[in-house]
Design a protein around this motif. Structure first.
Motif, mmCIF file in Angstrom:
data_model
loop_
_atom_site.group_PDB
_atom_site.id
_atom_site.type_symbol
_atom_site.label_atom_id
_atom_site.label_comp_id
_atom_site.label_asym_id
_atom_site.label_seq_id
_atom_site.Cartn_x
_atom_site.Cartn_y
_atom_site.Cartn_z
ATOM 1 N N ALA A 1 0.838 -1.203 0.000
ATOM 2 C CA ALA A 1 0.000 0.000 0.000
ATOM 3 C C ALA A 1 0.871 1.251 0.000
ATOM 4 O O ALA A 1 0.588 2.230 -0.702
ATOM 5 N N ALA A 2 1.962 1.241 0.772
ATOM 6 C CA ALA A 2 2.870 2.392 0.822
ATOM 7 C C ALA A 2 3.499 2.624 -0.552
ATOM 8 O O ALA A 2 3.593 3.771 -1.026
ATOM 9 N N LEU A 3 3.915 1.529 -1.209
ATOM 10 C CA LEU A 3 4.512 1.668 -2.544
ATOM 11 C C LEU A 3 3.501 2.238 -3.527
ATOM 12 O O LEU A 3 3.815 3.145 -4.313
ATOM 13 N N ARG A 4 2.272 1.723 -3.466
ATOM 14 C CA ARG A 4 1.246 2.202 -4.408
ATOM 15 C C ARG A 4 0.967 3.689 -4.189
ATOM 16 O O ARG A 4 0.801 4.439 -5.152
ATOM 17 N N ALA A 5 0.941 4.123 -2.924
ATOM 18 C CA ALA A 5 0.678 5.532 -2.634
ATOM 19 C C ALA A 5 1.773 6.416 -3.241
ATOM 20 O O ALA A 5 1.482 7.451 -3.850
#
Ligand code: SF4
Lengths: 469, 202
Positions: free
Chosen positions: B127-131
């Motif tokens: 999720a952090a990477l996608r953000a």
């Protein structure tokens, strides 16, 4: 002294070339079957610049996409360019690599799982592969027959070997005497209902017991065919005199002096007394009745005398949700008796029940009667079609108002356009009743050929035993 | 097969869980062969509307992401059938690695068979990477198989696990055919013995 071994262990050990770790091995493949659906494997092979390593051990025939009408015109009769392209590509690969190919207009064409045993290519003790999940059918002759994916398909074409994790073994013993109109299809549906669609995951099943011993080869094929529907890696039956008599004289069976040599080996294959299986299951066959599926999984099979179950009676929350969904899709209220449910279509055929004995059983019910609904018969192979015509079965079907189609997978999977319409209910002798399997929105009720024929006559799910009296 | 060692490339965020094989390539394109624009059918019914026009709001239809060679997805990527076309269609689009909290079992194996690297990272890291990828369209991620690490646009590195067997095969670019043929002498010896013991199979 050697430890007692199962049929499967004997075949496995015979084919290990090298081992990797405790339970993985590189196995030699004796016979590999390809259909027009194997195009990805051939494409990848060509892209890698590799060739078929052992073309004499590869056999091809188109089955999934062949039309069942207009076949006298061969390829020219195919309106769908994309499907024709796949069939031409298989023929091209057969020429390019030099393997035996029974093309769309060949008298030996058919569903691979029908023609393998029929031509005597599938023999006891062999390791057989094919890029299709119902390859277990060939296990009926006492072989280890494995369905594989496209990459593995390419691997076998390029090497005639396959890495495999060793499966566990499961013995399913079926004892007792089958009642009237209770068939091999009912036995396997009852087994799947009993152990569930994931009941045999990771296992190879050996079907055994008095009922299997008394079965013909074609009946054993029907049973082995549906092993995957219980999640099994494969299914098999020990070879015996029934097997040997069936294979004798078939085109690819050992001939002359080789026959005796092969026979001596085949007789050593059955599981030794005292051989250990990882799991054992038994089924009392004398209590069985003709089976019909009510839902969207093969395990949703119950006796024709039963009713659509109530999800409130499911054994778990997951099962309850699954039954709710199945009932919604199939469009039947819980508690509806199976017998009497109106049917729109009947399909008799497939690699489960498209052999000559199946057609005889269906014709026996239909003889002299008239189908109340649209029904069609697609033999499992062109050889079966010819044989049926020689016996006059095609006339019986036609006079009963059924359509007599050419050989292929047809409505089992509807890839050739032989689809069942959205919302239509089909009594089918095939092996999968998944949502949309026979066409978008189609509803499938699996049953035996005699039961499907009875449904054709009345337009309803019908207990064939009542019809006979 | 091309070896997979280290890849630094544009990554696209796929904000979806349970991207099943039927979404990756809808059933009706089953008969399409590779090498003939198979990539057009990747996520077809999500990428295109009923008229066959691109949906501009879908990530792969937006300029910097079109060149993505890495996907960062939600959970259970590739669940569904065993059909390998669902792997081919991703690979042929140009994507070499997918990062997700989990994968469909068969799909995971099929990716490895085809020289693709499935990377499992914790859901919050995905999720952090996608953000970050959403905030910086066209940002790059580095996936280093040797070091078993993923480095995000902000420089944070995450370690991932992979079995030694498939890791070695990917690093060397060995597919299963290559692996089998390493044993050719044993195979030929086996076959000679087999033919003599079972002459009717010769
Ligand atoms: S008849 Fe049906 S199950 Fe059998 S091979 Fe054809 S599509 Fe598959």
């Amino acid at each position: 002294m050697m430890a007692a071994r199962t049929l499967f262990e004997k075949i496995w050990q015979r084919h290990v070339i090298v081992s990797r770790g405790a339970d993985e091995a590189l196995l030699a493949v004796d016979s590999h079957f390809v259909a027009e659906g194997s195009f990805h494997a051939f494409g990848a092979l060509a892209k890698d610049g590799r060739r078929v390593r052992k073309p004499r051990q590869v056999f091809g025939s188109p089955d999934h996409f062949v039309p069942t009408l207009g076949r006298e015109q061969g390829l020219a009769g195919m309106g769908d360019a994309e499907s024709r392209g796949l069939i031409e590509y298989l023929a091209h690969n057969a020429r390019e690599y030099g393997f035996d190919h029974f093309g769309i207009d060949d008298a030996r064409q058919g569903i691979l799982h029908v023609i393998g045993p029929e031509l005597g290519i599938s023999q006891p003790g062999l390791m057989i592969t094919c890029g299709d999940s119902h390859t277990s059918t060939h296990g009926a002759v006492g072989a280890f027959a494995l369905g594989i994916g496209a990459s593995q398909n390419k691997q076998v074409l390029a090497t005639q070997c396959l890495w495999q994790k060793r499966p566990k073994t499961m013995r399913i013993g079926v004892e007792g005497a089958l009642g009237p109109c209770v068939t091999a299809k009912d036995v396997i549906l009852a087994i799947i209902a009993k152990i569930g669609v994931s009941g045999a995951v990771g296992h190879v099943i050996e079907y055994a017991g008095g009922v299997l011993r008394a079965m013909t080869m074609e009946e054993r094929m029907t049973v082995c065919n549906m092993s995957i529907e219980a999640g099994a890696r494969s299914g098999m039956v020990a070879p015996d005199d029934t097997t040997f008599a069936y294979l004798h004289g078939r085109p690819y069976a050992p001939q002359g002096g080789h026959w005796e040599e092969a026979l001596a080996y085949w007789r050593t294959l059955p599981s030794d007394a005292g051989a250990k299986f990882d799991r054992e299951v038994t089924l009392d066959a004398s209590a069985l009745e003709p089976m019909v599926t009510w839902g969207t999984l093969p395990e949703h099979a119950i006796a024709v005398t039963g009713s659509v179950p109530d999800p409130a009676c499911a054994s778990s929350a997951d099962e309850r949700a699954q039954w709710d969904e199945a009932i919604r899709y199939i469009g039947l209220a819980p508690g509806t008796p199976l017998a009497g449910i109106e049917i729109d279509r009947v399909f008799i055929g497939s690699c489960t029940n498209g052999r000559i004995e199946d057609l005889r059983a269906a014709a026996a019910v239909l003889r002299g009667g008239k189908a109340a609904i649209r029904a069609w018969v697609s033999p499992g192979s062109t050889t079966v079609k010819r044989q049926a015509e020689a016996e006059g079965l095609d006339r019986v079907f036609r006079e009963a108002g059924c359509e007599w189609r050419a050989a292929g997978c047809s409505s089992c999977v509807a890839m050739n356009g032989d689809g069942v319409g959205a919302g239509e209910r089909c009594a089918s002798t095939s092996n999968r009743n998944f949502e949309g399997r026979q066409g978008k929105g189609s509803r499938t009720h699996l049953m035996s050929p005699a039961m499907a024929a009875a449904a054709a006559l009345t337009g309803r799910i019908t207990d064939v035993r009542k019809l006979a009296s | 097969m091309n070896p997979f060692t280290k890849l630094t490339a544009v990554a696209a965020p796929l904000e979806l869980d349970n991207v099943d094989t039927d979404k990756l390539i809808p059933n009706r394109f089953f008969r399409k062969a590779r090498g003939n624009g198979l990539q057009r059918y990747l996520l077809h019914d999500i990428r295109f509307d009923a008229g066959g026009n691109e949906r501009p709001d879908f990530v792969l239809n937006q300029e910097p992401y079109r060149k993505a060679q890495i996907l960062v997805s939600g959970a259970n990527f590739g669940c569904g059938s065993s059909r390998e076309a669902a792997v081919y269609v991703v690979l042929d689009y140009g994507i070499r690695t997918v990062i997700a909290p989990s994968f469909g079992d068969i799909y995971f194996g099929n990716m490895l068979q085809n020289g693709m690297l499935p990377v499992v990272l914790a859901a919050e890291n995905c999720a952090a990477l996608r953000a970050q990828l959403r905030a910086n369209p066209g940002a790059q991620i580095t996936v280093d198989l040797e070091a078993q690490s993923v480095t995000g646009p902000d420089g944070t590195a995450y370690r991932f696990e992979i079995d030694a067997g498939p890791r070695g095969r990917l690093l060397q670019g060995l597919d299963d055919v290559g692996l089998v043929l390493q044993h050719l002498p044993e195979i030929e010896a086996f076959e000679a013995r087999y033919r003599s013991e079972y002459p009717w199979r010769a």
